[in-house]
Design an enzyme around this catalytic site. Sequence first.
Site, PDB file in Angstrom:
ATOM      1  N   SER A 281      33.193  40.820  58.013  1.00 13.76           N
ATOM      2  CA  SER A 281      33.008  41.287  59.394  1.00 13.76           C
ATOM      3  C   SER A 281      33.481  40.226  60.376  1.00 13.76           C
ATOM      4  CB  SER A 281      31.538  41.603  59.649  1.00 13.76           C
ATOM      5  OG  SER A 281      31.085  42.509  58.672  1.00 13.76           O
TER       6      SER A 281
ATOM      7  N   LEU B 124      31.462  47.519  59.396  1.00  8.06           N
ATOM      8  CA  LEU B 124      31.850  47.835  58.017  1.00  8.06           C
ATOM      9  C   LEU B 124      33.363  47.748  57.828  1.00  8.06           C
ATOM     10  CD1 LEU B 124      29.426  50.804  57.284  1.00  8.06           C
ATOM     11  CD2 LEU B 124      29.105  48.377  56.813  1.00  8.06           C
ATOM     12  N   HIS B 125      33.750  47.331  56.623  1.00  7.47           N
ATOM     13  CA  HIS B 125      35.168  47.153  56.294  1.00  7.47           C
ATOM     14  C   HIS B 125      35.374  47.538  54.831  1.00  7.47           C
ATOM     15  CE1 HIS B 125      33.646  43.531  54.409  1.00  7.47           C
ATOM     16  NE2 HIS B 125      33.159  43.120  55.575  1.00  7.47           N
TER      17      HIS B 125
ATOM     18  N   GLN C 193      17.990  35.538  59.939  1.00  3.96           N
ATOM     19  CA  GLN C 193      18.866  34.790  59.036  1.00  3.96           C
ATOM     20  C   GLN C 193      19.952  34.003  59.769  1.00  3.96           C
ATOM     21  OE1 GLN C 193      20.265  38.424  56.933  1.00  3.96           O
ATOM     22  NE2 GLN C 193      22.252  37.398  56.896  1.00  3.96           N
TER      23      GLN C 193
ATOM     24  N   MET D 230      25.070  44.287  57.377  1.00  5.00           N
ATOM     25  CA  MET D 230      24.815  44.016  58.792  1.00  5.00           C
ATOM     26  C   MET D 230      25.830  44.767  59.651  1.00  5.00           C
ATOM     27  SD  MET D 230      23.245  40.245  59.060  1.00  5.00           S
ATOM     28  CE  MET D 230      24.744  39.339  58.990  1.00  5.00           C
TER      29      MET D 230
ATOM     30  N   GLN E 158      37.612  40.204  52.554  1.00  4.86           N
ATOM     31  CA  GLN E 158      37.242  40.980  53.742  1.00  4.86           C
ATOM     32  C   GLN E 158      35.874  40.525  54.258  1.00  4.86           C
ATOM     33  OE1 GLN E 158      38.543  43.733  51.360  1.00  4.86           O
ATOM     34  NE2 GLN E 158      40.416  44.089  52.516  1.00  4.86           N
TER      35      GLN E 158
ATOM     36  N   GLN F  82      23.972  34.038  47.879  1.00  2.00           N
ATOM     37  CA  GLN F  82      23.002  35.059  48.289  1.00  2.00           C
ATOM     38  C   GLN F  82      22.622  35.953  47.100  1.00  2.00           C
ATOM     39  OE1 GLN F  82      23.008  37.489  52.076  1.00  2.00           O
ATOM     40  NE2 GLN F  82      24.183  38.853  50.788  1.00  2.00           N
TER      41      GLN F  82
ATOM     42  N   GLY G 252      27.514  41.742  47.167  1.00  6.43           N
ATOM     43  CA  GLY G 252      28.860  41.270  46.865  1.00  6.43           C
ATOM     44  C   GLY G 252      28.864  39.835  46.359  1.00  6.43           C
TER      45      GLY G 252
ATOM     46  N   HIS H 237      32.869  46.278  52.200  1.00 10.37           N
ATOM     47  CA  HIS H 237      31.635  47.068  52.106  1.00 10.37           C
ATOM     48  C   HIS H 237      31.897  48.356  51.328  1.00 10.37           C
ATOM     49  CE1 HIS H 237      30.584  44.838  56.000  1.00 10.37           C
ATOM     50  NE2 HIS H 237      29.609  44.515  55.178  1.00 10.37           N
TER      51      HIS H 237
HETATM   52  P1  AMP Z   1      27.230  41.706  55.334  1.00 12.34           P
HETATM   53  O1  AMP Z   1      27.328  42.967  56.135  1.00 12.34           O
HETATM   54  O2  AMP Z   1      28.310  40.713  55.621  1.00 12.34           O
HETATM   55  O3  AMP Z   1      25.845  41.129  55.320  1.00 12.34           O
HETATM   56  O4  AMP Z   1      27.527  42.137  53.831  1.00 12.34           O
HETATM   57  C1  AMP Z   1      26.796  43.171  53.211  1.00 12.34           C
HETATM   58  C2  AMP Z   1      27.101  43.155  51.739  1.00 12.34           C
HETATM   59  O5  AMP Z   1      28.497  43.370  51.544  1.00 12.34           O
HETATM   60  C3  AMP Z   1      26.758  41.814  51.063  1.00 12.34           C
HETATM   61  O6  AMP Z   1      26.213  42.070  49.776  1.00 12.34           O
HETATM   62  C4  AMP Z   1      28.105  41.151  50.955  1.00 12.34           C
HETATM   63  O7  AMP Z   1      28.180  40.216  49.904  1.00 12.34           O
HETATM   64  C5  AMP Z   1      28.997  42.358  50.704  1.00 12.34           C
HETATM   65  N1  AMP Z   1      30.373  42.059  51.052  1.00 12.34           N
HETATM   66  C6  AMP Z   1      30.834  41.599  52.248  1.00 12.34           C
HETATM   67  N2  AMP Z   1      32.158  41.382  52.176  1.00 12.34           N
HETATM   68  C7  AMP Z   1      32.526  41.709  50.915  1.00 12.34           C
HETATM   69  C8  AMP Z   1      33.767  41.692  50.217  1.00 12.34           C
HETATM   70  N3  AMP Z   1      34.889  41.282  50.802  1.00 12.34           N
HETATM   71  N4  AMP Z   1      33.785  42.093  48.925  1.00 12.34           N
HETATM   72  C9  AMP Z   1      32.640  42.507  48.315  1.00 12.34           C
HETATM   73  N5  AMP Z   1      31.450  42.547  48.909  1.00 12.34           N
HETATM   74  C10 AMP Z   1      31.390  42.151  50.188  1.00 12.34           C
END
Ligand code: AMP
Length: 282
Positions: A187, A32-33, A60, A29, A185, A154, A148, A36
């Site tokens: 967002s 990014l960090h 969601q 979403m 980490q 999820q 992740g 990601h």
């Molecule tokens: P999001 O943008 O938060 O929906 O996350 C996108 C993907 O990145 C999802 O599969 C998350 O589980 C994964 N993700 C987010 N934060 C982390 C993290 N700290 N370590 C590993 N995967 C992550």
Amino acid sequence: MVINSKTSLQEVLEIIKKEGKTVGLVPTMGALHDGHLSLINFAYSHCDTIVVSIFVNPTQFNNASDLEKYPRNVSNDTEFLKQHNPKTIVFTPDVSDIYNDKVEAESFDFGSYVDFMEGEFRVGHFDGVGSVLKRLFDIVKPDKAFFGEKDFQQLMVVKKLVKITDQDVEIIGCPTSRNEFGLAQSSRNFRLTDSELKVAELIYRALSKAKKMFDNNSIKEIETEVENMFEDEPAFQLEYFSIVKEDDLIPTKTKEPKQNYRAFIAAFLGEVRLIDNMALNY
Ligand code: AMP
């Protein structure tokens, strides 16, 4: 390369697939960090071409203000990816690309995976997740998709989604990336002040404590210890702490042999809701 329409993406992917290259999808979403990035690097160790989708999925969010406040900065995100993984295909669809004119979640039977924790406290959340991913898988048709363990519930739901919708994509989980103090980490961390970020480390300390106690203490004793840790930190409001069996994600009060257990936390720091989890006995 940044692509914002599904037809252009499909044209590009057709050429890539004809060359015999494998395609991996990393749905995000945005905002990014490094978490990601670890997921994207992990994906590159499995596939030739990686598509990172950036789409803040409205279906969601069960809370309108959370959706509104979700951090968005696509130009920062594309710059970030250009610096770290310039070969990545960035897909930034708009809402109509994903939902046409009906922005609504489908309903899925995810069984016990959605009865507790995020499923219980964010009612409808996983139907929204399933709806967007089903569409993204249909558009990209990836060989593998990467998620992740930070969002472990999820990950389990997505594995179930591809089974019940009969989609030909392998779902791969990737370890949680943390900062040097253990904070996962996220967002949502962008919305925290420096002092709140220090307080947020309590989540990792609590999960680590649960892991340390697991062999020699009852589930009840672990729950009490973690609840006390949060009571001692008034800035935090614990929403749930749950120890579940990993194969069904149902909270348990007893420990059985040969089962994997995992602890999950959701807590509010001010208005920001943070989640994390940790394996307890492996
Ligand atoms: P999001 O943008 O938060 O929906 O996350 C996108 C993907 O990145 C999802 O599969 C998350 O589980 C994964 N993700 C987010 N934060 C982390 C993290 N700290 N370590 C590993 N995967 C992550």
